[in-house]
Design an enzyme around this catalytic site. Sequence first.
Site, PDB file in Angstrom:
ATOM      1  N   ARG A  51      11.739  21.934  21.786  1.00 15.13           N
ATOM      2  CA  ARG A  51      12.445  23.197  22.025  1.00 15.13           C
ATOM      3  C   ARG A  51      13.703  23.043  22.853  1.00 15.13           C
ATOM      4  NH1 ARG A  51       7.845  24.248  20.881  1.00 15.13           N
ATOM      5  NH2 ARG A  51       7.423  22.605  22.338  1.00 15.13           N
ATOM      6  N   THR A  52      13.579  22.410  24.005  1.00  9.65           N
ATOM      7  CA  THR A  52      14.721  22.444  24.921  1.00  9.65           C
ATOM      8  C   THR A  52      15.928  21.754  24.289  1.00  9.65           C
ATOM      9  OG1 THR A  52      13.169  22.452  26.745  1.00  9.65           O
ATOM     10  CG2 THR A  52      15.447  21.957  27.281  1.00  9.65           C
ATOM     11  N   LYS A  80      18.488  -0.860  28.395  1.00  8.35           N
ATOM     12  CA  LYS A  80      19.106  -2.119  28.855  1.00  8.35           C
ATOM     13  C   LYS A  80      19.255  -2.146  30.366  1.00  8.35           C
ATOM     14  CE  LYS A  80      22.093  -2.423  24.777  1.00  8.35           C
ATOM     15  NZ  LYS A  80      23.517  -2.296  24.376  1.00  8.35           N
ATOM     16  N   HIS A 129      12.909  23.197  36.012  1.00  8.20           N
ATOM     17  CA  HIS A 129      13.323  23.342  34.605  1.00  8.20           C
ATOM     18  C   HIS A 129      14.023  24.709  34.481  1.00  8.20           C
ATOM     19  CE1 HIS A 129      13.511  23.237  30.377  1.00  8.20           C
ATOM     20  NE2 HIS A 129      12.270  22.944  30.064  1.00  8.20           N
TER      21      HIS A 129
END
Length: 304
Positions: A51-52, A80, A129
């Site tokens: 969703r996000t 890396k 969030h």
Amino acid sequence: MRHLMNPLDLTVEELDDLMALADDIQKDPKKYSHRCDGKILATCFYEPSTRTRLSFESAMLQLGGQVLGFASADSSSAAKGESVSDTIRIISCYADICAIRHPKEGAALVAASRSTIPVINAGDGGHQHPTQTLTDLMTIHALKGSFNNITIGLCGDLKFGRTVHSLVNALVRYDNVRFVFISPDELRIPGYIKEDVLEKNGAEYSEVSRLEDVMPKLDILYMTRVQRERFFNEEDYVRLKDYYILNKEKMSLAKEDMMVLHPLPRVNEISVEVDNDKRAKYFEQVQFGVYIRMALILTLLELV
Ligand code: NCD
């Protein structure tokens, strides 16, 4: 230049403006379909998301902009050994705005401190969030009309659930919001949220472990998934994962106009039999997430 790390980066007035803009976008999306012509959004996701990430991408595409990015740490130079601060310097040369999700708390803040473009925290570990909170607020506002005088139950993994932490931060600023935290003992809301957010703002709250006991008094029930990826051992996860399962029987104890929200993904905590209940609003919630992210992109790019 502004970033969004925490819902508190926006004042209550700015939040109102953002929701009004999202409302207008919802009513007349065509009016906004070229606002971001020539602009690029980077989505840098070091953690899984459906969703996000896709709602950010959909939001930018619907504004006429373009998107680039990566969907896992393995497919970026993080594999890396590149640091977040180096990566964001590079991304700043390729894009106009960036949404970042990372398993480490504070990673988005590190990115913002090195970035020359606006950075949006799309989830940092078990911390915050903010755009899920904007989504939640817009859903409550659109479907309930106001944030004042509500009793909200937050249920499930309140320890690791970053959406809960951000939502509590945002809601304490409104009048007469009562919080009921429903969790097993091991997954209780962190002490810093109680002391620094709830108590500091004089918010009324209680902590319980049985959902049935509090169901009748809730105006909103915010269900959450047990955050498997943040557990130190699988055994604890297995023991706690099905602690709450919202089903028809429990729904029968709730008010007629109670509203069930969930940031999704859902695992077992809401039985699919609840999906057809008119009080289940978690799929509608997803649609609001696109409008509010469109409004946020326009605001941070100063295109309003
Ligand atoms: C939430 C998250 O990533 O914190 N999901 C989302 O963004 N909608 C909730 C979760 O993963 O449980």
